[in-house]
Design a protein around this motif. Structure first.
Motif, PDB file in Angstrom:
ATOM      1  N   LEU A 127       0.754  -1.187   0.027  1.00 57.98           N
ATOM      2  CA  LEU A 127       0.067  -0.077   0.022  1.00 57.98           C
ATOM      3  C   LEU A 127       0.878   1.180   0.013  1.00 57.98           C
ATOM      4  O   LEU A 127       0.489   2.499   0.216  1.00 57.98           O
ATOM      5  N   GLY A 128       2.022   1.229  -0.048  1.00 60.78           N
ATOM      6  CA  GLY A 128       3.145   2.227  -0.163  1.00 60.78           C
ATOM      7  C   GLY A 128       3.396   2.771   1.115  1.00 60.78           C
ATOM      8  O   GLY A 128       3.691   4.128   1.202  1.00 60.78           O
ATOM      9  N   LEU A 129       3.040   2.207   2.321  1.00 61.84           N
ATOM     10  CA  LEU A 129       3.314   2.858   3.463  1.00 61.84           C
ATOM     11  C   LEU A 129       4.698   2.740   3.917  1.00 61.84           C
ATOM     12  O   LEU A 129       5.514   1.759   3.343  1.00 61.84           O
ATOM     13  N   GLU A 130       5.355   3.760   4.705  1.00 68.32           N
ATOM     14  CA  GLU A 130       6.371   3.783   5.056  1.00 68.32           C
ATOM     15  C   GLU A 130       6.645   3.144   6.198  1.00 68.32           C
ATOM     16  O   GLU A 130       6.151   3.118   7.426  1.00 68.32           O
ATOM     17  N   ILE A 131       7.338   1.839   6.364  1.00 72.54           N
ATOM     18  CA  ILE A 131       7.622   1.029   7.708  1.00 72.54           C
ATOM     19  C   ILE A 131       9.194   1.106   7.930  1.00 72.54           C
ATOM     20  O   ILE A 131      10.028   1.088   7.076  1.00 72.54           O
ATOM     21  N   THR A 132       9.276   0.933   9.333  1.00 70.51           N
ATOM     22  CA  THR A 132      10.721   0.962  10.080  1.00 70.51           C
ATOM     23  C   THR A 132      10.725  -0.210  10.930  1.00 70.51           C
ATOM     24  O   THR A 132       9.715  -0.780  10.962  1.00 70.51           O
ATOM     25  N   THR A 133      11.813  -0.302  11.464  1.00 73.34           N
ATOM     26  CA  THR A 133      12.206  -1.563  12.380  1.00 73.34           C
ATOM     27  C   THR A 133      12.043  -0.789  13.850  1.00 73.34           C
ATOM     28  O   THR A 133      12.098   0.398  14.132  1.00 73.34           O
ATOM     29  N   LEU A 134      11.712  -1.885  14.578  1.00 66.98           N
ATOM     30  CA  LEU A 134      11.461  -1.561  16.097  1.00 66.98           C
ATOM     31  C   LEU A 134      12.983  -0.970  16.452  1.00 66.98           C
ATOM     32  O   LEU A 134      13.092  -0.055  17.333  1.00 66.98           O
ATOM     33  N   GLU A 135      14.196  -1.637  16.062  1.00 70.44           N
ATOM     34  CA  GLU A 135      15.531  -1.162  16.393  1.00 70.44           C
ATOM     35  C   GLU A 135      15.699   0.417  16.169  1.00 70.44           C
ATOM     36  O   GLU A 135      16.075   1.063  16.919  1.00 70.44           O
ATOM     37  N   GLU A 136      14.998   0.802  14.925  1.00 69.64           N
ATOM     38  CA  GLU A 136      15.187   2.241  14.554  1.00 69.64           C
ATOM     39  C   GLU A 136      14.063   3.014  15.041  1.00 69.64           C
ATOM     40  O   GLU A 136      14.724   4.049  15.642  1.00 69.64           O
ATOM     41  N   ALA A 137      13.089   2.531  15.534  1.00 71.10           N
ATOM     42  CA  ALA A 137      12.086   3.440  16.245  1.00 71.10           C
ATOM     43  C   ALA A 137      12.164   3.687  17.464  1.00 71.10           C
ATOM     44  O   ALA A 137      11.887   4.554  18.067  1.00 71.10           O
ATOM     45  N   ARG A 138      12.916   2.715  18.226  1.00 67.95           N
ATOM     46  CA  ARG A 138      12.795   2.394  19.599  1.00 67.95           C
ATOM     47  C   ARG A 138      11.460   2.335  20.372  1.00 67.95           C
ATOM     48  O   ARG A 138      11.189   1.502  21.074  1.00 67.95           O
ATOM     49  N   TRP A 139      10.948   3.582  20.451  1.00 61.04           N
ATOM     50  CA  TRP A 139       9.684   3.794  21.164  1.00 61.04           C
ATOM     51  C   TRP A 139       8.536   4.263  20.291  1.00 61.04           C
ATOM     52  O   TRP A 139       8.927   5.262  19.563  1.00 61.04           O
ATOM     53  N   LEU A 140       7.315   3.659  20.437  1.00 61.18           N
ATOM     54  CA  LEU A 140       6.340   3.920  19.372  1.00 61.18           C
ATOM     55  C   LEU A 140       5.205   4.829  20.146  1.00 61.18           C
ATOM     56  O   LEU A 140       4.933   4.786  21.320  1.00 61.18           O
TER      57      LEU A 140
END
Ligand code: DER
Length: 232
Positions: free
Chosen positions: A66-79
């Protein structure tokens, strides 16, 4: 079908919680799939921009599609927020999750989030947890021993059923995204979810269980007629 409409209605309402710039945990299952689609729609029509952390490979695939931007938990750390489905929730907003086999990543992502929102159709609300099987993720090594240790531990606990089954996928044991197996505990009624969750995770070979206690902040329930109710 009406249940699908109900799931869509809940997902659409919950998608409104996502604001520009947020990092959002994306759940797994059919209701969470509606959420990902609703967010894809908002990204298209409103230019909504956020980063998604998927809780399974299949959610990651759908989000990418769907073209959404996804990242990893490692990169994001806290959501900021995680939105996910559930198999059951009680009045205290404790959950059973894991019918879709993603409970380990789901629990990690949910506990790394400021808030967790569950989206559900009305069939998920129960008086007491346990009618649904309770999934327990175990490592493959010695899983039969782990299974026997779980059965033994259940004897002293306030549960009604004690049958434990290995989840299969076709002729082979189901394998999770992390390469583990799942044992389903058919407990019928769980008198003390907190105690059961703590006990299960002490057993050698157990990685995580599908009881989410004191994690969910809001349950958004959708109905086929378009109504939505919030429980917090
Ligand atoms: O497996 C999971 O934890 C899913 O979130 C599940 O609990 C809900 O799946 P559903 O939305 O397809 O009912």
């Amino acid at each position: 079908p009406p249940v699908d409409k109900a799931k869509f209605v809940a997902a659409k309402r919950a998608s409104a919680y996502v604001e520009d710039g947020m990092t959002v945990g994306l759940g797994t299952g059919s209701t969470a799939a509606w959420l990902v689609r609703c967010l894809g729609e908002r990204a298209q029509t409103e230019g909504l921009r956020f980063r998604g952390v998927p809780t399974s490979e299949r959610t990651a695939d759908l989000a990418r599609e769907l073209g959404l931007e996804i990242t990893t938990l490692e990169e994001a750390r806290w959501l900021d927020l995680t939105i996910d489905g559930a198999d059951e929730h009680d009045a205290r907003l404790d959950l059973i999750k894991g019918a879709g086999g993603a409970l380990l990543r789901e629990k990690i992502v949910a506990t790394a989030s400021e808030r967790m929102i569950v989206i559900a159709d009305a069939s998920k609300k129960v008086e007491t947890l346990g009618a649904c099987p309770l999934p327990v993720e175990v490592i493959p090594f010695g899983w039969q021993t782990t299974c026997a240790l779980i059965e033994e531990a259940l004897i002293g606990l306030d549960v009604m059923g004690r049958e434990v089954t290995l989840r299969m996928e076709g002729e082979a044991p189901f394998v999770t995204d992390e390469g583990n197996h799942i044992l389903d505990l058919h407990l019928k009624r769980i008198g003390d979810p907190r105690r059961l969750g703590l006990m299960l995770n002490q057993i050698a070979g157990v990685v995580e269980n599908g009881l989410f206690v004191d994690i969910c902040d809001v349950v958004v329930t959708g109905y086929a007629d378009g109504r939505v109710t919030l429980h917090d």
